[in-house]
Enzyme design. Structure first.
Site, PDB file in Angstrom:
ATOM      1  N   HIS A 179       0.855  -1.177   0.000  1.00  0.00           N
ATOM      2  CA  HIS A 179       0.000   0.000   0.000  1.00  0.00           C
ATOM      3  C   HIS A 179       0.892   1.227   0.000  1.00  0.00           C
ATOM      4  CE1 HIS A 179      -3.884  -1.976   0.251  1.00  0.00           C
ATOM      5  NE2 HIS A 179      -3.388  -2.799   1.163  1.00  0.00           N
ATOM      6  N   LYS A 180       1.470   1.537  -1.149  1.00  0.00           N
ATOM      7  CA  LYS A 180       2.491   2.578  -1.266  1.00  0.00           C
ATOM      8  C   LYS A 180       2.018   3.908  -0.681  1.00  0.00           C
ATOM      9  CE  LYS A 180       6.089   0.688  -2.860  1.00  0.00           C
ATOM     10  NZ  LYS A 180       6.616   0.219  -1.533  1.00  0.00           N
ATOM     11  N   VAL A 198     -13.225   8.925  -8.996  1.00  0.00           N
ATOM     12  CA  VAL A 198     -12.409   9.321 -10.154  1.00  0.00           C
ATOM     13  C   VAL A 198     -13.090   8.744 -11.384  1.00  0.00           C
ATOM     14  CG1 VAL A 198     -10.209   8.885 -11.340  1.00  0.00           C
ATOM     15  CG2 VAL A 198     -10.220   9.534  -8.912  1.00  0.00           C
ATOM     16  N   LYS A 254      -4.288   6.060 -12.085  1.00  0.00           N
ATOM     17  CA  LYS A 254      -3.249   7.065 -12.364  1.00  0.00           C
ATOM     18  C   LYS A 254      -2.769   7.705 -11.066  1.00  0.00           C
ATOM     19  CE  LYS A 254      -5.260   8.417 -16.859  1.00  0.00           C
ATOM     20  NZ  LYS A 254      -4.097   8.150 -17.730  1.00  0.00           N
ATOM     21  N   ARG A 255      -3.086   7.105  -9.904  1.00  0.00           N
ATOM     22  CA  ARG A 255      -2.688   7.623  -8.597  1.00  0.00           C
ATOM     23  C   ARG A 255      -3.292   9.009  -8.327  1.00  0.00           C
ATOM     24  NH1 ARG A 255      -1.342   3.168  -6.024  1.00  0.00           N
ATOM     25  NH2 ARG A 255      -0.264   4.392  -4.428  1.00  0.00           N
ATOM     26  N   LEU A 256      -4.477   9.271  -8.871  1.00  0.00           N
ATOM     27  CA  LEU A 256      -5.174  10.523  -8.545  1.00  0.00           C
ATOM     28  C   LEU A 256      -5.763  10.473  -7.145  1.00  0.00           C
ATOM     29  CD1 LEU A 256      -7.092  11.695 -11.757  1.00  0.00           C
ATOM     30  CD2 LEU A 256      -5.407  12.968 -10.441  1.00  0.00           C
ATOM     31  N   ALA A 257      -6.215   9.306  -6.718  1.00  0.00           N
ATOM     32  CA  ALA A 257      -6.866   9.193  -5.411  1.00  0.00           C
ATOM     33  C   ALA A 257      -5.951   9.661  -4.267  1.00  0.00           C
ATOM     34  CB  ALA A 257      -7.358   7.770  -5.168  1.00  0.00           C
ATOM     35  N   TRP A 292      -0.963   4.315   1.441  1.00  0.00           N
ATOM     36  CA  TRP A 292      -1.475   4.188   2.812  1.00  0.00           C
ATOM     37  C   TRP A 292      -0.380   3.882   3.831  1.00  0.00           C
ATOM     38  CZ3 TRP A 292      -5.372   6.525   4.574  1.00  0.00           C
ATOM     39  CH2 TRP A 292      -6.465   6.815   3.733  1.00  0.00           C
ATOM     40  N   LEU A 296     -23.240   7.578   5.202  1.00  0.00           N
ATOM     41  CA  LEU A 296     -24.157   7.514   4.043  1.00  0.00           C
ATOM     42  C   LEU A 296     -23.469   6.887   2.827  1.00  0.00           C
ATOM     43  CD1 LEU A 296     -25.610  11.071   4.589  1.00  0.00           C
ATOM     44  CD2 LEU A 296     -26.662   8.868   5.192  1.00  0.00           C
TER      45      LEU A 296
HETATM   46  C1  LIG Z   1      -7.552  14.530   9.187  1.00  0.00           C
HETATM   47  C2  LIG Z   1      -8.479  14.450   7.920  1.00  0.00           C
HETATM   48  C3  LIG Z   1      -8.144  13.225   6.996  1.00  0.00           C
HETATM   49  C4  LIG Z   1      -9.123  13.148   5.764  1.00  0.00           C
HETATM   50  C5  LIG Z   1      -8.780  11.975   4.802  1.00  0.00           C
HETATM   51  C6  LIG Z   1      -9.091  10.633   5.495  1.00  0.00           C
HETATM   52  C7  LIG Z   1      -8.850   9.471   4.501  1.00  0.00           C
HETATM   53  C8  LIG Z   1      -9.977   9.396   3.450  1.00  0.00           C
HETATM   54  C9  LIG Z   1      -9.702   8.232   2.454  1.00  0.00           C
HETATM   55  C10 LIG Z   1     -10.755   8.175   1.361  1.00  0.00           C
HETATM   56  C11 LIG Z   1     -12.068   7.614   1.860  1.00  0.00           C
HETATM   57  C12 LIG Z   1     -13.117   7.539   0.761  1.00  0.00           C
HETATM   58  C13 LIG Z   1     -14.407   6.977   1.316  1.00  0.00           C
HETATM   59  C14 LIG Z   1     -15.509   6.922   0.297  1.00  0.00           C
HETATM   60  O1  LIG Z   1     -15.608   7.770  -0.579  1.00  0.00           O
HETATM   61  C15 LIG Z   1     -16.500   5.746   0.341  1.00  0.00           C
HETATM   62  S1  LIG Z   1     -15.721   4.311  -0.491  1.00  0.00           S
HETATM   63  C16 LIG Z   1     -16.130   4.657  -2.177  1.00  0.00           C
HETATM   64  C17 LIG Z   1     -14.889   5.021  -2.976  1.00  0.00           C
HETATM   65  N1  LIG Z   1     -15.272   5.320  -4.350  1.00  0.00           N
HETATM   66  C18 LIG Z   1     -15.514   4.377  -5.275  1.00  0.00           C
HETATM   67  O2  LIG Z   1     -15.343   3.192  -5.047  1.00  0.00           O
HETATM   68  C19 LIG Z   1     -16.024   4.882  -6.619  1.00  0.00           C
HETATM   69  C20 LIG Z   1     -15.495   4.074  -7.783  1.00  0.00           C
HETATM   70  N2  LIG Z   1     -14.030   3.998  -7.749  1.00  0.00           N
HETATM   71  C21 LIG Z   1     -13.279   5.112  -8.009  1.00  0.00           C
HETATM   72  O3  LIG Z   1     -13.751   6.206  -8.283  1.00  0.00           O
HETATM   73  C22 LIG Z   1     -11.777   4.914  -7.898  1.00  0.00           C
HETATM   74  O4  LIG Z   1     -11.488   3.550  -8.025  1.00  0.00           O
HETATM   75  C23 LIG Z   1     -11.190   5.440  -6.569  1.00  0.00           C
HETATM   76  C24 LIG Z   1     -11.328   6.977  -6.557  1.00  0.00           C
HETATM   77  C25 LIG Z   1     -11.916   4.834  -5.389  1.00  0.00           C
HETATM   78  C26 LIG Z   1      -9.717   5.071  -6.495  1.00  0.00           C
HETATM   79  O5  LIG Z   1      -9.064   5.613  -7.626  1.00  0.00           O
HETATM   80  P1  LIG Z   1      -8.215   4.636  -8.602  1.00  0.00           P
HETATM   81  O6  LIG Z   1      -7.993   5.349  -9.886  1.00  0.00           O
HETATM   82  O7  LIG Z   1      -8.877   3.302  -8.619  1.00  0.00           O
HETATM   83  O8  LIG Z   1      -6.803   4.412  -7.819  1.00  0.00           O
HETATM   84  P2  LIG Z   1      -5.570   5.404  -7.826  1.00  0.00           P
HETATM   85  O9  LIG Z   1      -6.006   6.822  -8.013  1.00  0.00           O
HETATM   86  O10 LIG Z   1      -4.570   4.902  -8.812  1.00  0.00           O
HETATM   87  O11 LIG Z   1      -5.008   5.262  -6.335  1.00  0.00           O
HETATM   88  C27 LIG Z   1      -4.738   3.959  -5.817  1.00  0.00           C
HETATM   89  C28 LIG Z   1      -4.611   4.146  -4.331  1.00  0.00           C
HETATM   90  O12 LIG Z   1      -5.889   4.535  -3.821  1.00  0.00           O
HETATM   91  C29 LIG Z   1      -6.277   3.616  -2.799  1.00  0.00           C
HETATM   92  N3  LIG Z   1      -7.722   3.456  -2.784  1.00  0.00           N
HETATM   93  C30 LIG Z   1      -8.488   2.804  -3.677  1.00  0.00           C
HETATM   94  N4  LIG Z   1      -9.787   2.873  -3.322  1.00  0.00           N
HETATM   95  C31 LIG Z   1      -9.840   3.597  -2.174  1.00  0.00           C
HETATM   96  C32 LIG Z   1     -10.907   4.013  -1.305  1.00  0.00           C
HETATM   97  N5  LIG Z   1     -12.170   3.686  -1.544  1.00  0.00           N
HETATM   98  N6  LIG Z   1     -10.582   4.740  -0.203  1.00  0.00           N
HETATM   99  C33 LIG Z   1      -9.309   5.050   0.064  1.00  0.00           C
HETATM  100  N7  LIG Z   1      -8.248   4.693  -0.719  1.00  0.00           N
HETATM  101  C34 LIG Z   1      -8.533   3.976  -1.823  1.00  0.00           C
HETATM  102  C35 LIG Z   1      -5.588   2.317  -3.176  1.00  0.00           C
HETATM  103  O13 LIG Z   1      -5.503   1.471  -2.051  1.00  0.00           O
HETATM  104  C36 LIG Z   1      -4.228   2.842  -3.627  1.00  0.00           C
HETATM  105  O14 LIG Z   1      -3.445   3.200  -2.506  1.00  0.00           O
HETATM  106  P3  LIG Z   1      -2.283   2.171  -1.981  1.00  0.00           P
HETATM  107  O15 LIG Z   1      -1.295   2.078  -3.121  1.00  0.00           O
HETATM  108  O16 LIG Z   1      -1.746   2.764  -0.735  1.00  0.00           O
HETATM  109  O17 LIG Z   1      -3.013   0.862  -1.729  1.00  0.00           O
END
Ligand SMILES: CCCCCCCCCCCCCC(=O)CSCCNC(=O)CCNC(=O)[C@H](O)C(C)(C)COP(=O)(O)OP(=O)(O)OC[C@H]1O[C@@H](n2cnc3c(N)ncnc32)[C@H](O)[C@@H]1OP(=O)(O)O
Ligand SMILES: CCOC(=O)c1cnc2ccc(OC)cc2c1SCCC#N
Length: 389
Positions: free
Chosen positions: A3-4, A141, A148-151, A6, A389
């Site tokens: 988890h590069k 995204v 593309k590591r936008l998250a 996290w 939610l």
């Molecule tokens: C003190 C205040 C702190 C505030 C912030 C707290 C933290 C809030 C955290 C957020 C809480 C959100 C809660 C929430 O919204 C409820 S969970 C719903 C999340 N959204 C979706 O599933 C929608 C469909 N998927 C996407 O849009 C993309 O796949 C997303 C954007 C999910 C990832 O985009 P991608 O194009 O597929 O991936 P890369 O950009 O290349 O990035 C890859 C990296 O992202 C890590 N990843 C993947 N999914 C994740 C997820 N659901 N939470 C956290 N991290 C997630 C993944 O492990 C990897 O990291 P690693 O290499 O370390 O493993």
């Protein structure tokens, strides 16, 4: 599993699980506000940050359209969440919210919204500590810009903006496993429209079951059975707040709701959130409460149906009416409002009614997370009093 991103974050790391030497509570101390990065993180040059003003109809529609086409799908790509615009306006504007925590990414040239992440402030009690947190949700995204590591950049940016408001913890859920869940919950589903759920391929006809037998199995009365059961109104906010605060005190993690929070999160809003209570006909005391929110889903690739009407169990309190009877009345009301399915997590005391009221276990899990807050002993779902939610 690497988890590069996290592994760089102040969250419980897998390698630390079981290490009872680490103290419970904040992992990192707050940095002085003057030391918080003042300018936004860098995006690839094609893109720009935008703050999404959810008071603005047009902006709300942009966020709605991005999520409608690119938000969470189940593993079999049968459904995609389809949060309504009204729901997003409600979910993102609770008392004390910050517009700056509603963060979009646009293509500079076309001004197209291609990514989003949001936070809202919440006071969450963890054991005996009430912690000011950000609840993070709606991370999305566009499908064409995945992997593309936008998250990570979006997560760092919302973290930076939350820090600027002197808040250092967060709560979030995900269907994916990340470092490190505080608990893992199971979804359960109660069919209200079994024929539709079978037609879309979610449910299958049981062995030795006909369709008419299946419809009869899930049939519900036309009206609720508890005397004094009625919709919540504004005048009920003080009583419901008392009832809910007393009830939630038993859980390890729970929202610290005050009357303003209860008015926002639990007063009924058409096609967004519905709340009912039991007012004793004799004493006029409010003795019980149940609520559910409206989260439709797009049905992907089905000729006959395009939308699944789903109700999600929210907060329920039973002190006089048996929980079974209270929740059965919730099912009756949901069926009356033409919902196809009533969903619930196995959190709080939900397990006590799931099997009895003909819920079936889903194959999806929901992991709960805290950011910058270590919990020594994992929490069981039944010790969790928080529904995001
Ligand atoms: C003190 C205040 C702190 C505030 C912030 C707290 C933290 C809030 C955290 C957020 C809480 C959100 C809660 C929430 O919204 C409820 S969970 C719903 C999340 N959204 C979706 O599933 C929608 C469909 N998927 C996407 O849009 C993309 O796949 C997303 C954007 C999910 C990832 O985009 P991608 O194009 O597929 O991936 P890369 O950009 O290349 O990035 C890859 C990296 O992202 C890590 N990843 C993947 N999914 C994740 C997820 N659901 N939470 C956290 N991290 C997630 C993944 O492990 C990897 O990291 P690693 O290499 O370390 O493993
Ligand atoms: C019929 C039972 O399943 C759902 O209600 C449903 C609907 N839409 C989804 C969209 C994305 C999705 O991604 C995990 C799941 C669903 C689910 S099952 C998990 C939610 C609950 N209860």
């Amino acid at each position: 599993k690497q988890h590069k991103f996290w592994e760089t974050q102040p969250v419980g790391q897998f390698k630390d699980v079981g290490n009872s030497g680490l103290p419970e509570g904040p992992i990192e101390d707050p940095t002085p506000l003057s030391e918080v990065k003042q300018e936004p993180y860098n995006l690839p040059s094609l893109y720009e940050w935008v703050t999404c003003d959810m008071d603005n109809e047009e902006t709300c529609a942009e966020v709605y359209n991005l999520l409608t086409n690119n938000y969470v799908e189940d593993d079999e790509n049968m459904f995609r969440f389809n949060y309504s615009k009204e729901f997003l306006g409600w979910a993102l504007r609770p008392p004390g919210y910050f517009k700056s925590w509603h963060i979009g990414v646009k293509v500079r040239a076309s001004k197209k919204l291609v990514a989003f992440i949001a936070g809202v402030p919440a006071r969450i009690r963890v054991r005996n500590e009430v912690v000011s947190m950000a609840e993070i949700n709606f991370l999305c995204v566009h499908k064409k810009l995945r992997s593309k590591r936008l998250a990570p950049v979006m997560i760092k940016e919302v973290t930076r903006r939350v820090h600027l408001e002197n808040i250092w913890q967060a709560a979030y859920t995900a269907g994916v496993v990340l470092p490190t869940p505080i608990t893992t919950c199971q979804y359960w589903h109660r069919s209200l429209n079994p024929k539709k759920l079978i037609d879309v391929g979610f449910s299958r006809l049981g062995a030795r079951m006909t369709m008419s037998r299946t419809i009869k199995l899930y049939k519900l009365p036309d009206s609720t059975v508890t005397s004094g059961f009625r919709k919540m109104e504004l005048r009920d906010v003080p009583a419901v707040t008392r009832l809910l605060r007393e009830y939630l005190a038993q859980f390890v993690v729970a929202p610290d709701f005050d009357e303003n929070d209860v008015e926002h999160w639990l007063l009924p809003r058409e096609d967004v959130v519905d709340s009912y209570l039991v007012e004793s006909p004799e004493t006029h005391e409010v003795t019980d409460f149940c609520s559910f929110y409206a989260l439709p889903s797009s049905i992907l690739g089905n000729q006959n149906y395009s939308i699944l009407k789903a109700a999600y169990s929210y907060y329920n309190v039973s002190t006089k009416t048996p929980l079974l009877r209270l929740m059965n009345d919730a099912l009756i009301v949901a069926k009356k409002k033409d919902y196809d399915v009533f969903n619930a997590l196995d959190v709080m005391e939900n397990e006590a009614f799931l099997k009895e009221l003909k819920f079936g276990p889903g194959d999806g899990q929901l992991h709960y997370y805290l950011y910058n807050y270590r919990l020594q002993n994992a929490v069981k779902p039944s010790e969790l009093g928080l529904v995001l939610l």
